[in-house]
Design an enzyme around this catalytic site. Structure first.
Site, PDB file in Angstrom:
ATOM      1  N   ASP A 255      56.664  51.561  -3.955  1.00  0.00           N
ATOM      2  CA  ASP A 255      57.277  52.370  -5.007  1.00  0.00           C
ATOM      3  C   ASP A 255      58.154  51.421  -5.820  1.00  0.00           C
ATOM      4  OD1 ASP A 255      58.108  54.353  -6.701  1.00  0.00           O
ATOM      5  OD2 ASP A 255      58.641  55.785  -5.146  1.00  0.00           O
TER       6      ASP A 255
HETATM    7  C1  BGC Z   1      58.690  57.189  -8.441  1.00  0.00           C
HETATM    8  C2  BGC Z   1      57.193  57.089  -8.294  1.00  0.00           C
HETATM    9  C3  BGC Z   1      56.580  56.634  -9.588  1.00  0.00           C
HETATM   10  C4  BGC Z   1      57.235  55.342 -10.042  1.00  0.00           C
HETATM   11  C5  BGC Z   1      56.672  54.827 -11.348  1.00  0.00           C
HETATM   12  C6  BGC Z   1      59.302  55.942  -9.039  1.00  0.00           C
HETATM   13  O1  BGC Z   1      60.624  56.166  -9.340  1.00  0.00           O
HETATM   14  O2  BGC Z   1      59.248  57.455  -7.184  1.00  0.00           O
HETATM   15  O3  BGC Z   1      56.657  58.333  -7.940  1.00  0.00           O
HETATM   16  O4  BGC Z   1      55.197  56.469  -9.428  1.00  0.00           O
HETATM   17  O5  BGC Z   1      58.610  55.575 -10.218  1.00  0.00           O
HETATM   18  O6  BGC Z   1      56.889  55.640 -12.421  1.00  0.00           O
END
Ligand code: BGC
Length: 702
Positions: A255
């Site tokens: 993530d």
């Molecule tokens: C989120 C993810 C997301 C990523 C990119 C993160 O803050 O937890 O779900 O895919 O950002 O946007």
């Protein structure tokens, strides 16, 4: 936007002609063999540095794909990441209802079509990976990002997630997230979730496994810790279970930004790609390999995984579909409307004293004055403003949808509800009243700590002002429908009894207002079912705290926990009404004695006993009352949607391999089928009173 696809960039294949698995393997190894160590490490993270990428993201978050691992020397295209799940986060894409709403459709076939549309829009806009398959299990409805997932049950989640993967992967790679046990928002970077092996395997992971079986190309690790180890560093989750037990061939990405903290721990844990920037891996992996602390074989394994997926998708696609007009096309907008119709759950629809019929559907020919009340009736409300935010070219609000649907003679009295007494005055003179209340991105969603927006919900009840509004308006005019907006369960006990009709609309996407009017005026018949129980009070649920840094997830939550405690939800899991009525009868099992390798087949008759066509979702649960260990009193193992004309009867059969009734034996590290008597329950909600049941025997252990 250019016509794009890695097929053309690799220059090896035509779209629609994927490589065979053997060709993929050969080519992946061929490319790996030509790479320097630096080039290998370059495959394993976002292409931009924190500074460059950070500025770009700050200026235009999610406006374009995030690139990772492009190698121009060898002609290897990068991964180009874009996000969801309620549509594509880039440009003016189609905005579908949030996943929790789509979960309420219990309609994997529709979800696959949504996935297909999303896949086309992702690819048309230059990305080749969609990271919007969010399937974290809703342990508690206060989770801020509840709206991004499909519900509380692992079987249902798995079927819906797998359907999205199928649809999306006709066009691009799909990434399943957040692995695993990510269901607290505010403390997601810190919280340590304690879980035992049985609970992990039976409750929190089966839906991930299901999506892996469906062929998902990638998995995103979660921010939180599980049993003391960050998910991005977690060898038990990544190496033992995902890549070991399940044989996952794809790659694991972190993530964003705080997904890993230490390059050695992450590579050892089994994390293949650091996103979205080149940070820890770029700074440390080479040195770690040179000094022998990290075997180069780990790097090779990660790179091979990434290359395999890029090659696997090189020839995937449907030529001719990736044109500029495909983004938010009339077909996709129509699909968004259909999905919104199928997501709205009719929770209550009583007859008023002295009235012949329930309040809904409203008869457009009879409603001459309609009061529409509440700020949310008149505002685009399509969900959170974090990483899943979609910016469609238009959003039809409830008020606009109602305006479009009524006859020219009908007068609409809109009142924003800020002053309950003036709202009551508007309601008093109307033939019917629609009150729209609930939550917005300010109340729930991805946590924006600087703005103090979103995050976990502080309460499952509506805002006190909304409750006052409902009670005041209903007293002024009992012909009141309450429409709820939000990403998960709402506790309705302070006002439910006073209101004849309640409709859960979730965040219904760009066409939500039209879909709502379709249902209110009976052009469409509601058929959705709750994907999470709506409790009477928080006390029926497991403990939840937005401040938790340490929490234990145990075996029972949601309907399982309420069943064990002998409690009833206000609105049970799997529950939802229709404008017609159905009767269920004649439950039969093909065999009532089965071996552990057999398939159980249960069937029953469903009759539409009302006067409208309608769809019903038949659900199949199992209970193991004689088990030697504690088990949930019932658990969902199958479901099927059917459509019936008035008076029509159909026989519905659901087949479940007996193997799926096993429990996870943590001592043996194995799934175990227990011999003995079990009960199958089949019906149209999880409430005991809505289920027929029959007994059968499993003849031997396995
Ligand atoms: C989120 C993810 C997301 C990523 C990119 C993160 O803050 O937890 O779900 O895919 O950002 O946007």
């Amino acid at each position: 936007m250019k016509e794009s696809g890695i097929a053309n960039e690799w220059g090896v294949l035509a779209e629609g002609q994927p490589l065979t698995p053997q060709q993929v393997e050969e080519k992946a190894r061929h490319y790996l063999a030509q790479m320097t160590l630096d080039e290998k490490i370059h495959q394993m993270s976002g292409d931009k540095s924190l500074l460059m990428g950070g500025i770009q993201q700050y200026l235009a978050y999610n406006a374009s794909p995030i690139h990772a691992g492009e190698n121009t020397r060898l002609g290897i295209p990068g991964v180009r990441f874009s996000d969801g799940p309620r549509g594509v986060v880039m440009y003016h894409s189609t905005c579908f209802p949030v996943s929790m709403g789509r979960g309420a459709s219990w309609d994997p076939e529709l979800e696959e079509r949504v996935g297909d549309a999303i896949g086309v829009e992702v690819r048309t806009q230059g990305a080749n990976l969609f990271a919007g398959v969010c399937i974290n299990l809703l342990r508690h409805p206060a989770w801020g990002r509840a709206q991004e997932t499909y519900g509380e049950d692992p079987f249902h989640l798995g079927e819906m997630g797998a359907a999205l993967v199928r649809g999306v992967q006709r066009h691009v790679m799909a990434c399943v997230k957040h692995y695993a046990l990510n269901s607290l928002e505010n403390m997601r970077h810190k919280v340590d979730v304690q879980v035992d092996e049985r609970t992990l395997h039976e409750i929190y992971l089966p839906h991930f496994k299901r999506c892996i079986e469906e062929g998902a190309a990638a998995v995103m690790s979660a921010y939180n810790k599980v049993n003391g180890v960050y998910c991005g560093h977690n060898p038990h989750l990544l190496r033992d279970i995902l890549k070991g037990e399940w044989g996952f061939q794809g790659f694991v990405m972190s993530d964003f930004l705080w997904g890993i903290y230490d390059a050695a721990a992450a590579i050892e844990g089994g994390l293949d790609m650091e996103m979205p920037f080149s940070l820890h891996y770029r700074a440390h992996l080479k040195k770690l390999v040179k000094k022998g602390a990290v075997p180069e074989s780990w790097i090779d394994d990660a790179v091979l995984r990434i290359l395999r997926q890029k090659l696997r998708f090189a020839g995937v696609g449907e030529p001719g579909r990736y044109t500029k007009e495909a983004v938010c096309s009339p077909e996709h907008i129509a699909l968004a409307r259909q999905a919104a119709v199928r997501c709205m759950v009719l929770l209550k629809n009583d007859r008023l004293p002295g009235a012949g019929a329930p309040l809904l559907p409203l008869n457009p020919a009879q409603v001459r004055k309609l009061a529409v009340i509440g700020a949310l009736a008149n505002q685009p409300n399509i969900g959170d403003h974090g990483s899943s935010r979609v910016r469609p070219p238009h959003v039809v609000t409830p008020l606009e949808g109602i305006f479009d649907a009524v006859e020219p003679e009908t007068e609409i009295l809109y009142n924003n509800g800020k002053d309950p007494l003036s709202a009551a005055a508007a309601a008093r003179g109307a033939n019917a009243v629609v009150v729209v209340v609930g939550f917005t991105s300010r109340d729930e969603g991805e946590f924006e700590s600087l703005k103090r927006e979103g995050g976990d919900r502080r309460s499952l009840t509506l805002h006190p002002a909304d409750e006052t509004l409902i009670l005041t308006v209903t007293e002024a005019n009992p012909r009141t429908v309450v429409v709820l907006m939000g990403g998960s369960a709402v506790v309705t006990d302070n006002w439910r009894q006073q209101v004849p009709s309640i409709l859960m609309a979730w965040y219904p996407g760009m066409e939500g207002g039209h879909a709502l009017a379709d249902i209110l005026f009976g052009r469409e018949n509601p058929s959705a079912k709750l994907p999470c129980a709506f409790p009477r009070a928080d006390t029926q649920l497991p403990t939840f705290s937005p401040e938790a840094t340490n929490i234990c997830y145990d075996l029972l939550h949601g309907y399982r926990l309420m069943d064990r405690n002998g409690e009833e939800a206000a609105f049970p899991f799997g529950f939802g009404l229709s404008y017609t009525s159905f009767t269920l009868s004649n439950l039969q099992l093909e065999k009532d004695r089965l071996g552990p390798e057999d398939v159980l087949r249960a069937s029953l008759d469903v009759t539409n006993t009302g006067d409208r066509p309608g769809s019903e979702v038949i659900q199949l649960y199992f209970g193991y009352a004689q088990s030697k260990i504690e088990r949930s009193p019932k658990e969902l193992k199958g479901f099927q949607r059917i459509h019936l004309l008035p008076g029509e009867t159909k026989r519905v059969e659901i087949a479940v391999p007996v193997e799926h009734l096993s429990y996870y034996n943590a001592e043996r590290h194995a799934w175990t089928v227990e011999a003995g008597t079990c009960r199958v329950y089949m019906g149209n909600s999880s409430a005991w009173k809505d289920l027929l049941s029959a007994e059968f025997t499993i003849e031997s252990n396995m």
